[in-house]
Design a protein around this motif. Structure first.
Motif, PDB file in Angstrom:
ATOM      1  N   VAL A   1      -3.277  -1.298   7.553  1.00  0.00           N
ATOM      2  CA  VAL A   1      -2.346  -0.177   7.375  1.00  0.00           C
ATOM      3  C   VAL A   1      -2.620   0.882   8.431  1.00  0.00           C
ATOM      4  O   VAL A   1      -1.710   1.366   9.113  1.00  0.00           O
ATOM      5  N   ARG A   2      -3.885   1.260   8.575  1.00  0.00           N
ATOM      6  CA  ARG A   2      -4.251   2.297   9.548  1.00  0.00           C
ATOM      7  C   ARG A   2      -3.941   1.858  10.979  1.00  0.00           C
ATOM      8  O   ARG A   2      -3.500   2.675  11.797  1.00  0.00           O
ATOM      9  N   LEU A   3      -4.123   0.592  11.285  1.00  0.00           N
ATOM     10  CA  LEU A   3      -3.777   0.087  12.613  1.00  0.00           C
ATOM     11  C   LEU A   3      -2.267   0.142  12.859  1.00  0.00           C
ATOM     12  O   LEU A   3      -1.818   0.516  13.940  1.00  0.00           O
ATOM     13  N   LYS A   4      -1.493  -0.221  11.843  1.00  0.00           N
ATOM     14  CA  LYS A   4      -0.031  -0.193  11.976  1.00  0.00           C
ATOM     15  C   LYS A   4       0.500   1.227  12.176  1.00  0.00           C
ATOM     16  O   LYS A   4       1.523   1.420  12.816  1.00  0.00           O
TER      17      LYS A   4
ATOM     18  N   PHE B   1       0.831  -1.189   0.000  1.00  0.00           N
ATOM     19  CA  PHE B   1       0.000   0.000   0.000  1.00  0.00           C
ATOM     20  C   PHE B   1       0.870   1.245   0.000  1.00  0.00           C
ATOM     21  O   PHE B   1       1.935   1.261   0.619  1.00  0.00           O
ATOM     22  N   LYS B   2       0.402   2.261  -0.686  1.00  0.00           N
ATOM     23  CA  LYS B   2       1.041   3.567  -0.684  1.00  0.00           C
ATOM     24  C   LYS B   2       0.164   4.479   0.166  1.00  0.00           C
ATOM     25  O   LYS B   2      -1.039   4.573  -0.069  1.00  0.00           O
TER      26      LYS B   2
ATOM     27  N   HIS C   1      10.735   3.363  -8.969  1.00  0.00           N
ATOM     28  CA  HIS C   1      10.892   4.781  -8.634  1.00  0.00           C
ATOM     29  C   HIS C   1      11.976   4.922  -7.556  1.00  0.00           C
ATOM     30  O   HIS C   1      12.120   4.074  -6.701  1.00  0.00           O
ATOM     31  N   ALA C   2      12.716   5.992  -7.608  1.00  0.00           N
ATOM     32  CA  ALA C   2      13.843   6.210  -6.698  1.00  0.00           C
ATOM     33  C   ALA C   2      13.409   6.286  -5.239  1.00  0.00           C
ATOM     34  O   ALA C   2      14.176   5.922  -4.350  1.00  0.00           O
ATOM     35  N   ASN C   3      12.191   6.736  -4.943  1.00  0.00           N
ATOM     36  CA  ASN C   3      11.738   6.913  -3.563  1.00  0.00           C
ATOM     37  C   ASN C   3      11.073   5.678  -2.965  1.00  0.00           C
ATOM     38  O   ASN C   3      10.621   5.719  -1.823  1.00  0.00           O
ATOM     39  N   TYR C   4      11.015   4.574  -3.701  1.00  0.00           N
ATOM     40  CA  TYR C   4      10.337   3.375  -3.213  1.00  0.00           C
ATOM     41  C   TYR C   4      11.174   2.685  -2.171  1.00  0.00           C
ATOM     42  O   TYR C   4      12.322   2.278  -2.419  1.00  0.00           O
ATOM     43  N   GLN C   5      10.606   2.579  -0.967  1.00  0.00           N
ATOM     44  CA  GLN C   5      11.253   1.830   0.112  1.00  0.00           C
ATOM     45  C   GLN C   5      10.162   1.390   1.085  1.00  0.00           C
ATOM     46  O   GLN C   5       9.403   2.233   1.586  1.00  0.00           O
ATOM     47  N   LEU C   6      10.056   0.087   1.324  1.00  0.00           N
ATOM     48  CA  LEU C   6       9.033  -0.405   2.241  1.00  0.00           C
ATOM     49  C   LEU C   6       9.367   0.007   3.665  1.00  0.00           C
ATOM     50  O   LEU C   6      10.489  -0.188   4.137  1.00  0.00           O
ATOM     51  N   GLU C   7       8.387   0.581   4.337  1.00  0.00           N
ATOM     52  CA  GLU C   7       8.517   1.002   5.735  1.00  0.00           C
ATOM     53  C   GLU C   7       8.355  -0.228   6.615  1.00  0.00           C
ATOM     54  O   GLU C   7       7.434  -1.032   6.412  1.00  0.00           O
ATOM     55  N   GLN C   8       9.204  -0.393   7.607  1.00  0.00           N
ATOM     56  CA  GLN C   8       9.094  -1.490   8.544  1.00  0.00           C
ATOM     57  C   GLN C   8       8.351  -1.015   9.783  1.00  0.00           C
ATOM     58  O   GLN C   8       8.840  -0.193  10.536  1.00  0.00           O
ATOM     59  N   VAL C   9       7.117  -1.510   9.944  1.00  0.00           N
ATOM     60  CA  VAL C   9       6.282  -1.088  11.082  1.00  0.00           C
ATOM     61  C   VAL C   9       5.946  -2.292  11.919  1.00  0.00           C
ATOM     62  O   VAL C   9       5.654  -3.332  11.462  1.00  0.00           O
TER      63      VAL C   9
ATOM     64  N   GLU D   1      -2.243  -6.480   5.159  1.00  0.00           N
ATOM     65  CA  GLU D   1      -3.330  -7.322   4.664  1.00  0.00           C
ATOM     66  C   GLU D   1      -4.466  -6.516   4.052  1.00  0.00           C
ATOM     67  O   GLU D   1      -5.146  -6.988   3.149  1.00  0.00           O
ATOM     68  N   SER D   2      -4.702  -5.302   4.586  1.00  0.00           N
ATOM     69  CA  SER D   2      -5.823  -4.487   4.135  1.00  0.00           C
ATOM     70  C   SER D   2      -5.572  -3.024   4.497  1.00  0.00           C
ATOM     71  O   SER D   2      -4.616  -2.702   5.209  1.00  0.00           O
ATOM     72  N   GLU D   3      -6.463  -2.149   4.026  1.00  0.00           N
ATOM     73  CA  GLU D   3      -6.358  -0.733   4.378  1.00  0.00           C
ATOM     74  C   GLU D   3      -6.516  -0.560   5.888  1.00  0.00           C
ATOM     75  O   GLU D   3      -5.811   0.241   6.508  1.00  0.00           O
ATOM     76  N   LYS D   4      -7.407  -1.315   6.481  1.00  0.00           N
ATOM     77  CA  LYS D   4      -7.606  -1.249   7.934  1.00  0.00           C
ATOM     78  C   LYS D   4      -6.334  -1.638   8.668  1.00  0.00           C
ATOM     79  O   LYS D   4      -5.948  -0.996   9.656  1.00  0.00           O
TER      80      LYS D   4
END
Length: 69
Positions: free
Chosen positions: A33-36, A3-4, A61-69, A28-31
């Motif tokens: 993401v919001r919980l994380k 998700f972005k 894209h140069a700015n793509y990096q997965l955030e570790q939450v 897993e879902s938008e929900k």
């Protein structure tokens, strides 16, 4: 799924397009993401699921990096 997330750094600030930031999360879902991100004081504007060609484009894209939450 990837998700972005478009957000402002402070939930108390008025959203201004020029100050909008993005992060990429695996969830897993938008929900989920919001919980994380609930422990952060973000004003989340949009959570967008990335898949197919759009995901490939973002990954190259140069700015793509997965955030570790």
């Amino acid at each position: 799924m990837i998700f972005k997330v478009y957000y402002q750094e402070s939930a108390t600030e008025v959203p201004v397009r020029e100050k909008t930031k993005t992060i990429y999360l695996e969830a897993e879902s938008e929900k989920d993401v919001r919980l994380k991100l609930s422990h952060r004081n973000y004003n989340i504007e949009l959570v967008q699921k990335l898949e197919g060609k759009y995901l490939e484009y973002e990954q190259n894209h140069a700015n793509y990096q997965l955030e570790q939450v």
